[in-house]
Scaffold this motif. Structure first.
Motif, PDB file in Angstrom:
ATOM      1  N   ARG A   3       0.834  -1.202   0.000  1.00 42.99           N
ATOM      2  CA  ARG A   3       0.000   0.000   0.000  1.00 42.99           C
ATOM      3  C   ARG A   3       0.870   1.253   0.000  1.00 42.99           C
ATOM      4  N   PHE A   4       1.916   1.233  -0.791  1.00 40.94           N
ATOM      5  CA  PHE A   4       2.885   2.328  -0.824  1.00 40.94           C
ATOM      6  C   PHE A   4       2.217   3.686  -1.020  1.00 40.94           C
ATOM      7  N   GLU A   5       1.284   3.784  -1.951  1.00 40.33           N
ATOM      8  CA  GLU A   5       0.651   5.064  -2.274  1.00 40.33           C
ATOM      9  C   GLU A   5      -0.165   5.605  -1.099  1.00 40.33           C
ATOM     10  N   ASN A   6      -0.578   4.733  -0.198  1.00 32.68           N
ATOM     11  CA  ASN A   6      -1.391   5.174   0.937  1.00 32.68           C
ATOM     12  C   ASN A   6      -0.533   5.648   2.111  1.00 32.68           C
ATOM     13  N   TYR A   7       0.798   5.474   2.001  1.00 26.91           N
ATOM     14  CA  TYR A   7       1.678   5.854   3.110  1.00 26.91           C
ATOM     15  C   TYR A   7       2.830   6.735   2.622  1.00 26.91           C
ATOM     16  N   PRO A   8       2.524   7.966   2.196  1.00 25.22           N
ATOM     17  CA  PRO A   8       3.582   8.894   1.799  1.00 25.22           C
ATOM     18  C   PRO A   8       4.262   9.501   3.028  1.00 25.22           C
ATOM     19  N   LYS A   9       5.299  10.289   2.767  1.00 24.76           N
ATOM     20  CA  LYS A   9       5.901  11.051   3.869  1.00 24.76           C
ATOM     21  C   LYS A   9       4.847  11.924   4.525  1.00 24.76           C
ATOM     22  N   GLY A  10       4.055  12.573   3.704  1.00 25.47           N
ATOM     23  CA  GLY A  10       2.920  13.335   4.220  1.00 25.47           C
ATOM     24  C   GLY A  10       3.252  14.774   4.582  1.00 25.47           C
ATOM     25  N   LYS A  11       2.229  15.596   4.591  1.00 26.31           N
ATOM     26  CA  LYS A  11       2.397  17.019   4.888  1.00 26.31           C
ATOM     27  C   LYS A  11       2.911  17.298   6.298  1.00 26.31           C
ATOM     28  N   PRO A  12       2.462  16.553   7.317  1.00 25.01           N
ATOM     29  CA  PRO A  12       2.993  16.834   8.662  1.00 25.01           C
ATOM     30  C   PRO A  12       4.512  16.719   8.737  1.00 25.01           C
ATOM     31  N   PHE A  13       5.066  15.667   8.112  1.00 27.22           N
ATOM     32  CA  PHE A  13       6.517  15.499   8.121  1.00 27.22           C
ATOM     33  C   PHE A  13       7.183  16.594   7.307  1.00 27.22           C
ATOM     34  N   SER A  14       6.609  16.914   6.139  1.00 23.94           N
ATOM     35  CA  SER A  14       7.181  17.963   5.289  1.00 23.94           C
ATOM     36  C   SER A  14       7.214  19.298   6.010  1.00 23.94           C
ATOM     37  N   GLU A  15       6.215  19.539   6.835  1.00 19.54           N
ATOM     38  CA  GLU A  15       6.174  20.786   7.595  1.00 19.54           C
ATOM     39  C   GLU A  15       7.263  20.806   8.666  1.00 19.54           C
ATOM     40  N   ILE A  16       7.431  19.691   9.347  1.00 20.58           N
ATOM     41  CA  ILE A  16       8.449  19.609  10.397  1.00 20.58           C
ATOM     42  C   ILE A  16       9.847  19.830   9.833  1.00 20.58           C
ATOM     43  N   MET A  17      10.139  19.191   8.697  1.00 26.90           N
ATOM     44  CA  MET A  17      11.481  19.236   8.129  1.00 26.90           C
ATOM     45  C   MET A  17      11.640  20.306   7.052  1.00 26.90           C
ATOM     46  N   GLY A  18      10.568  21.034   6.776  1.00 22.74           N
ATOM     47  CA  GLY A  18      10.566  21.958   5.640  1.00 22.74           C
ATOM     48  C   GLY A  18      11.631  23.034   5.705  1.00 22.74           C
ATOM     49  N   LEU A  51       7.755  15.290  -7.546  1.00 27.17           N
ATOM     50  CA  LEU A  51       9.055  15.828  -7.129  1.00 27.17           C
ATOM     51  C   LEU A  51       9.968  14.712  -6.637  1.00 27.17           C
ATOM     52  N   TRP A  52       9.407  13.799  -5.860  1.00 26.72           N
ATOM     53  CA  TRP A  52      10.195  12.674  -5.373  1.00 26.72           C
ATOM     54  C   TRP A  52      10.641  11.779  -6.524  1.00 26.72           C
ATOM     55  N   LYS A  53       9.738  11.474  -7.444  1.00 28.41           N
ATOM     56  CA  LYS A  53      10.067  10.598  -8.570  1.00 28.41           C
ATOM     57  C   LYS A  53      11.170  11.199  -9.440  1.00 28.41           C
ATOM     58  N   PHE A  54      11.097  12.519  -9.669  1.00 26.98           N
ATOM     59  CA  PHE A  54      12.100  13.174 -10.506  1.00 26.98           C
ATOM     60  C   PHE A  54      13.477  13.102  -9.856  1.00 26.98           C
ATOM     61  N   GLN A  55      13.562  13.460  -8.589  1.00 24.44           N
ATOM     62  CA  GLN A  55      14.857  13.447  -7.915  1.00 24.44           C
ATOM     63  C   GLN A  55      15.407  12.033  -7.799  1.00 24.44           C
ATOM     64  N   TYR A  84      14.660  -6.921   7.343  1.00 20.59           N
ATOM     65  CA  TYR A  84      15.882  -6.143   7.528  1.00 20.59           C
ATOM     66  C   TYR A  84      15.694  -4.827   6.771  1.00 20.59           C
ATOM     67  N   SER A  85      15.013  -3.877   7.405  1.00 25.65           N
ATOM     68  CA  SER A  85      14.578  -2.656   6.718  1.00 25.65           C
ATOM     69  C   SER A  85      15.540  -1.495   6.905  1.00 25.65           C
ATOM     70  N   VAL A  86      16.810  -1.799   7.123  1.00 26.62           N
ATOM     71  CA  VAL A  86      17.828  -0.772   7.355  1.00 26.62           C
ATOM     72  C   VAL A  86      17.924   0.186   6.175  1.00 26.62           C
ATOM     73  N   PHE A  87      17.781  -0.326   4.962  1.00 25.65           N
ATOM     74  CA  PHE A  87      17.879   0.487   3.750  1.00 25.65           C
ATOM     75  C   PHE A  87      16.500   0.813   3.177  1.00 25.65           C
ATOM     76  N   GLN A  88      15.493   0.868   4.033  1.00 27.92           N
ATOM     77  CA  GLN A  88      14.103   0.890   3.605  1.00 27.92           C
ATOM     78  C   GLN A  88      13.863  -0.359   2.746  1.00 27.92           C
ATOM     79  N   ALA A  89      12.827  -0.340   1.936  1.00 24.11           N
ATOM     80  CA  ALA A  89      12.514  -1.512   1.118  1.00 24.11           C
ATOM     81  C   ALA A  89      11.452  -1.095   0.113  1.00 24.11           C
ATOM     82  N   GLY A  90      11.152  -1.984  -0.823  1.00 22.73           N
ATOM     83  CA  GLY A  90      10.112  -1.686  -1.792  1.00 22.73           C
ATOM     84  C   GLY A  90      10.494  -0.536  -2.704  1.00 22.73           C
ATOM     85  N   ILE A  91       9.548   0.353  -2.964  1.00 27.47           N
ATOM     86  CA  ILE A  91       9.731   1.411  -3.953  1.00 27.47           C
ATOM     87  C   ILE A  91      10.715   2.475  -3.490  1.00 27.47           C
ATOM     88  N   ARG A  92      10.803   2.715  -2.175  1.00 25.29           N
ATOM     89  CA  ARG A  92      11.704   3.740  -1.654  1.00 25.29           C
ATOM     90  C   ARG A  92      13.057   3.169  -1.197  1.00 25.29           C
TER      91      ARG A  92
END
Length: 492
Positions: free
Chosen positions: A97-112, A126-130, A427-435
């Protein structure tokens, strides 16, 4: 410049009561912070234990909770945060369910303020391009070869001479690794050499400011109430004032990096920064990209090496096993290992994977649920809930790694002497899946060459307590007090 008496008085008068109220509310809510599926004994254990008194690190406290949860998942209602150490849940979040769990606006605001529109703070296009641009830089054989040459040069010309000059002296390896990784990443990705690892160990204004900005930004994410840091930012007080000043310093120096690259002619170069500069004239955007990739390439590698050498300093038998393996493959030469030789060092690779299992550079990672969902273990996730998977805790859970999960045992990765990987969701040290981390292979190769080069030439004796290290809150794991070791050069 110091805060005025008025500002200091207002800060103390206003924030102390708020902090006490928030703390009191957290204590009051202890009885219902655990996922309701937990039994009464576990809830009672939770209520009677405070991480500040029973655990050195907040992550150890979460490990305690997750190990004792029947599902491997807890719900911290006061923070609206579901935390999991269940590999099936990790796969659900990062892939199914990758699309249902983005970084999200709350995190973007904290780290913005710090990361802006960099790759670790955005979703969607923006994420896909980078990610696409970075994959072109990090995926080719020529780039890996170039990175290996840069690292080898830094080891031979700076790292080994520095350690040799400190023989029989106590040196902070954490500081050394941070300097080493910053030099390498800047040379490889931006074509510039900050020279942080010179024998004089010069103080880098950029590194100091970058580390402080990282630490203070992380404190925002860990705040019990997001309103507190927002008010402090509005009034430019306390930690938010320091964060603003640190970010300003970082931005000035990053702008200099961009300007120097522009003067040198980025169209003729193939480093990471030049690739992005060819696609945009927005210096603010370029600044965000530089900072994000610095966080990835500098902080995580330095943290990984620090955790590894902390373990090696306490496990001489593992060090000897790596030396024996390298002697069989390389002979007695002190020359640096090459790609082909390192491919055959299964025990070395297993040691690095094992150290990252216990001390991942990013101890936990959060997403935000976009639509109501149910995790594989039956946990309901309401829209807007923060969902955190916890590699640090997972590495210490028997249900994930079996008996002896707390032991540093590289052999768990070997089958008939050959390295065998496990599921990336376990072993999710390097994340996993699409990210999944694009720089994973580069980071592993760098750790290999540094490790084999140093332990073949030096002995490192721990001069710190043998208990587990205490970590400073930050975006990546940093040991409080550093990693002091006594260095002795091995004789032929």
């Amino acid at each position: 410049m110091e805060e005025s008496f008025y500002a200091t008085f207002c800060s103390s008068f206003f924030y102390a009561p708020i902090s006490l109220v928030v703390f009191s509310l957290l204590i009051f809510t202890l009885s219902w912070l655990i996922n309701p599926s937990c039994n009464c004994e576990i809830c009672q254990s939770y209520i009677t234990k405070s991480w500040t008194s029973d655990f050195d690190n907040l992550c150890d406290w979460y490990t305690h909770l997750l190990r004792n949860s029947p599902t491997g998942t807890v719900h911290v209602h006061a923070l609206n945060n579901i935390i999991t150490g269940n590999p099936e849940n990790v796969e659900h979040i990062l892939q199914t369910r990758f699309e249902n769990y983005p970084k999200g606006k709350p995190f973007s605001e904290i780290m913005g303020d710090f990361l802006g529109r960099g790759i670790f703070n955005v979703d969607g296009e923006l994420w896909k391009f980078q990610r696409k641009m970075a994959s072109l830089e990090l995926g080719s054989v020529s780039i890996k070869s170039s990175a290996f040459e840069v690292v080898s040069s830094e080891i031979q010309s700076r790292l080994i001479p520095l350690l040799s000059s400190k023989e029989n002296c106590v040196l902070d390896l954490q500081d050394v690794f941070r300097r080493f990784s910053l030099d390498n990443f800047c040379r490889f990705s931006f074509g510039l050499d900050p020279g942080c690892l010179q024998l004089s160990l010069p103080i880098s204004d950029f590194s100091v400011a970058f580390d402080l900005a990282s630490k203070l930004s992380a404190q925002r994410a860990m705040a019990a109430s997001q309103a507190i840091w927002k008010v402090k930012r509005l009034l430019n007080l306390g930690s938010e004032k320091k964060l603003k000043e640190a970010i300003k310093m970082v931005m000035v120096l990053v702008d200099e990096v961009i300007e120097q690259r522009r003067k040198l002619g980025f169209f003729t170069r193939k480093d990471l920064l030049s690739r992005f500069m060819a696609t945009t004239n927005d210096d603010g955007y370029l600044r965000d990209i530089v900072i994000s990739f610095l966080l990835a390439g500098h902080d995580t590698v330095a943290s990984s090496l620090t955790g590894l050498f902390w373990l090696l300093a306490h496990h001489p038998k593992v060090v000897q096993a790596i030396r024996d393996e390298s002697d069989r493959i390389m002979g007695s030469t002190r020359n640096l290992a090459n790609f082909e030789q390192m491919k055959d060092m299964n025990y070395l690779k297993a040691t690095i994977y094992e150290s990252l299992r216990l001390y991942p550079p990013v101890q936990f990672d959060s997403k935000f649920c976009q639509a109501d969902d149910t995790l594989p273990d039956g946990t309901f996730v309401a829209r807007g809930t923060r969902v955190t998977y916890h590699p640090y805790a997972m590495g210490r859970m028997e249900r994930v790694w079996g008996e002896g999960s707390l032991d540093f045992k590289p052999e768990r990765w070997l089958q008939d002497g050959v390295f065998r990987p496990v599921s990336p969701f376990k072993y999710s040290v390097f994340q996993a899946g699409i990210r999944v981390c694009l720089g994973k292979e580069l980071a592993l190769e760098l750790m290999k060459i540094v490790t084999i080069s140093l332990i073949r030439q030096f002995d490192f004796r721990a001069v710190m307590p043998t208990h587990r290290p205490r970590f400073i809150p930050g975006l990546t794991a940093t040991i409080s007090g550093g990693l002091p070791v006594l260095i002795q050069e091995r004789r032929a």
